[in-house]
Motif scaffolding. Structure first.
Motif, mmCIF file in Angstrom:
data_model
loop_
_atom_site.group_PDB
_atom_site.id
_atom_site.type_symbol
_atom_site.label_atom_id
_atom_site.label_comp_id
_atom_site.label_asym_id
_atom_site.label_seq_id
_atom_site.Cartn_x
_atom_site.Cartn_y
_atom_site.Cartn_z
ATOM 1 N N ARG A 56 11.653 45.117 67.920
ATOM 2 C CA ARG A 56 13.022 45.579 67.713
ATOM 3 C C ARG A 56 13.331 45.854 66.229
ATOM 4 N N ASP A 57 12.286 46.079 65.449
ATOM 5 C CA ASP A 57 12.485 46.476 64.052
ATOM 6 C C ASP A 57 12.833 47.957 63.988
ATOM 7 N N VAL A 58 13.614 48.344 62.982
ATOM 8 C CA VAL A 58 14.114 49.719 62.864
ATOM 9 C C VAL A 58 13.816 50.240 61.466
ATOM 10 N N VAL A 59 13.431 51.526 61.381
ATOM 11 C CA VAL A 59 13.210 52.208 60.105
ATOM 12 C C VAL A 59 13.959 53.532 60.145
ATOM 13 N N GLU A 60 14.708 53.817 59.119
ATOM 14 C CA GLU A 60 15.435 55.084 59.003
ATOM 15 C C GLU A 60 14.476 56.181 58.534
ATOM 16 N N ALA A 70 5.312 59.535 61.901
ATOM 17 C CA ALA A 70 4.102 58.725 61.749
ATOM 18 C C ALA A 70 4.227 57.748 60.586
ATOM 19 N N ALA A 71 4.829 58.196 59.465
ATOM 20 C CA ALA A 71 4.997 57.313 58.313
ATOM 21 C C ALA A 71 5.904 56.134 58.654
ATOM 22 N N ALA A 72 6.981 56.381 59.417
ATOM 23 C CA ALA A 72 7.895 55.304 59.799
ATOM 24 C C ALA A 72 7.208 54.312 60.739
ATOM 25 N N CYS A 73 6.418 54.822 61.667
ATOM 26 C CA CYS A 73 5.700 53.926 62.585
ATOM 27 C C CYS A 73 4.684 53.074 61.832
ATOM 28 N N ALA A 74 4.007 53.684 60.847
ATOM 29 C CA ALA A 74 3.060 52.915 60.044
ATOM 30 C C ALA A 74 3.776 51.820 59.260
ATOM 31 N N GLU A 75 4.987 52.122 58.786
ATOM 32 C CA GLU A 75 5.757 51.119 58.055
ATOM 33 C C GLU A 75 6.125 49.942 58.962
ATOM 34 N N LEU A 76 6.369 50.227 60.235
ATOM 35 C CA LEU A 76 6.706 49.162 61.180
ATOM 36 C C LEU A 76 5.496 48.300 61.539
ATOM 37 N N LEU A 77 4.308 48.799 61.223
ATOM 38 C CA LEU A 77 3.080 48.048 61.516
ATOM 39 C C LEU A 77 2.422 47.530 60.254
ATOM 40 N N THR A 78 3.213 47.323 59.214
ATOM 41 C CA THR A 78 2.633 46.887 57.934
ATOM 42 C C THR A 78 1.957 45.523 58.058
ATOM 43 N N GLY A 79 2.341 44.738 59.022
ATOM 44 C CA GLY A 79 1.719 43.424 59.182
ATOM 45 C C GLY A 79 0.319 43.485 59.755
ATOM 46 N N LEU A 80 -0.109 44.662 60.233
ATOM 47 C CA LEU A 80 -1.443 44.812 60.818
ATOM 48 C C LEU A 80 -2.381 45.490 59.833
ATOM 49 N N SER A 81 -3.650 45.163 59.910
ATOM 50 C CA SER A 81 -4.648 45.831 59.080
ATOM 51 C C SER A 81 -4.949 47.215 59.652
ATOM 52 N N ALA A 82 -5.693 48.008 58.864
ATOM 53 C CA ALA A 82 -6.050 49.352 59.326
ATOM 54 C C ALA A 82 -6.882 49.296 60.599
ATOM 55 N N GLU A 83 -7.797 48.341 60.691
ATOM 56 C CA GLU A 83 -8.619 48.218 61.886
ATOM 57 C C GLU A 83 -7.783 47.816 63.102
ATOM 58 N N GLN A 84 -6.820 46.914 62.878
ATOM 59 C CA GLN A 84 -5.953 46.504 63.983
ATOM 60 C C GLN A 84 -5.076 47.650 64.465
ATOM 61 N N ARG A 85 -4.611 48.483 63.518
ATOM 62 C CA ARG A 85 -3.788 49.631 63.922
ATOM 63 C C ARG A 85 -4.603 50.641 64.724
ATOM 64 N N LYS A 86 -5.879 50.833 64.338
ATOM 65 C CA LYS A 86 -6.716 51.775 65.064
ATOM 66 C C LYS A 86 -6.987 51.295 66.489
ATOM 67 N N GLU A 87 -7.134 49.987 66.654
ATOM 68 C CA GLU A 87 -7.414 49.445 67.980
ATOM 69 C C GLU A 87 -6.159 49.317 68.827
ATOM 70 N N CYS A 88 -4.979 49.463 68.193
ATOM 71 C CA CYS A 88 -3.715 49.300 68.903
ATOM 72 C C CYS A 88 -3.209 50.674 69.363
ATOM 73 N N ALA A 89 -3.285 50.947 70.675
ATOM 74 C CA ALA A 89 -2.817 52.232 71.213
ATOM 75 C C ALA A 89 -1.294 52.239 71.275
#
Length: 442
Positions: A56-60, A70-89
């Protein structure tokens, strides 16, 4: 040039539509159902906000282009590493203005062929659009009548979103209209019955969307800009259309909080749009698994085929071990045999010298020649030469031939005045064999 690309794409779609399902899966990639199963995170675009539905996090955001989303979604996943983001569909939920709805009448089309039939007629359904489109429709629509409502999305927009997410190390598995992310079972707090009509009002700062869903099939979609509703004529028509709807359930989604209770990734999978990049990636993974399974099958076949050779190898080793044991047990006897052979080789020249048995030969001759006279006898290497006189020399020759002790009995000279000359050999004496064995060069 754009029209040429469109023609090629349409031709490919038409040819693919006639292929069996297995061949279509091989050419077009893996099924979207496999991608939906992998989805672990969901993003919602509402007004100028990107919402991570799980946290329920929000980015303007300033714009709704692919790079900004895509940039906003990446900001919402800042707690994950690059490998974790790639494995997360990820699933991206977009407003109605990203899609186009068309209603087409296709009598007699079975549900198995509905999607293919619509893709083939895409150029006639939207004749003025010279761009490749991606289609989403529930095939069960064919079981409820001949009129079908389909959703379309520009393939360039879909691919652009996938590439933009990939640049941020996020795997975009699917894109879906945000009003379809839910089902009738959680329509409102009162509870609904399965299969009832549901009307969803999706309202944001700029647009209003009214959709009707029945049995998970999209029956109606109306979309209008709020700016147009400022005119009284449009406002009246909009209200009349809603008043005519007989849906039992009405859901209003006019803020972000309304989507939190409708978080159901698995619902309405048929209305998901899957980027080719995601399908191809899943296809490569499936092919990799198939290759691994094929390799495992080959290994199993080879192991089964090698069983006879393995058994033979084990049997050979067992026999070789037994032979080695027998050799060790026979080593003493072999040594004794070698000593005997060595002794025979050294003393065989003497031990094997032919025994002429002269005493026995003399007694035998005496018995055969009696009462005739023997005047001379010579013995040399088993050959006996005798001379004497007799009234019947031929009879003496016959008696000598019949005796087993003698062989090669012949008259060495012609008889004269009753005198005979006879040569004969002792049958048990073989000087020629002895000479060949011990004196081969002589």
């Amino acid at each position: 040039m754009p029209s040429l690309a469109f023609d090629y794409s349409q031709l490919r779609e038409q040819l693919t539509a006639y292929l069996p399902q297995q061949m279509r899966t091989l050419i077009q990639g893996a099924s979207g159902r496999d991608l939906v199963k992998k989805i672990e995170t969901s993003f919602l675009l509402f007004d100028n906000k990107i919402v991570h539905l799980e946290t329920r996090d929000v980015v303007e955001i300033e714009g709704t282009d692919a790079l900004s989303i895509a940039a906003a979604c990446a900001e919402l996943l800042t707690g994950l590493s690059a490998e974790q983001r790639k494995e997360c569909a990820a699933l991206l939920l977009l407003p109605a203005n990203f899609f186009v709805a068309t209603t087409t009448t296709m009598p007699g089309v079975a549900k198995e062929n509905l999607v293919s039939a619509l893709k083939i007629q895409a150029d006639s359904i939207l004749p003025s659009l010279e761009k490749t489109l991606s289609l989403a429709i529930n095939p069960l629509s064919a079981t409820q009548g001949d009129e079908h409502l389909a959703l379309w999305m520009l393939e360039t927009t879909l691919s652009g979103l996938f590439d933009a997410f990939a640049a941020k190390d996020i795997f975009l598995a699917a894109v879906k209209p945000r009003f379809m992310n839910g089902n009738d079972e959680n329509a409102n707090d009162a509870g609904d019955t399965s299969g009832a009509k549901t009307r969803i009002l999706d309202v944001d700062a700029e647009t209003e969307t009214c959709v009707v869903i029945e049995d998970s099939i999209l029956k109606s979609l109306l979309h209008v800009r709020k700016q147009d509703l400022q005119q009284e004529v449009f406002q009246q028509q909009w209200q009349e259309i809603q008043a005519q709807d007989s849906s039992e359930n009405v859901i209003e989604l006019n803020n972000v909080a309304g989507y939190f209770s409708r978080l159901n990734v698995q619902a309405n999978q048929e209305y998901c749009f899957f980027p080719h990049g995601a399908l191809n990636a899943t296809q490569r993974t499936a092919q990799g698994k198939q290759y691994i399974a094929a390799a495992a099958a080959v290994v199993v076949v080879l192991l089964i085929a090698a069983i006879p050779f393995t058994l033979q190898s084990l049997e050979f080793r067992s026999l070789a071990g037994t032979l080695e044991i027998q050799r060790e047990m026979a080593s003493d006897a072999q040594q004794d045999q070698a000593a005997v052979v060595s002794f025979e080789n050294e003393w065989g020249l003497i031990n094997d010298f032919p025994e002429q048995r002269l005493r026995e030969a003399m007694f035998t001759l005496q018995n055969i020649l009696r009462p005739d006279t023997l005047t001379s006898m010579e013995v040399s290497e088993g050959l006996i030469k005798i001379q004497g006189s007799s009234n019947e020399p031929q009879a003496i020759l016959q008696r000598l031939e019949q005796d087993p002790m003698f062989t090669e009995v012949v008259f060495s000279r012609a008889t004269n005045n009753q005198r005979y000359y006879i040569d004969l050999r002792i049958s048990t004496v073989n000087f020629e064999g002895y000479m060949v064995r011990y004196f081969p060069d002589e």
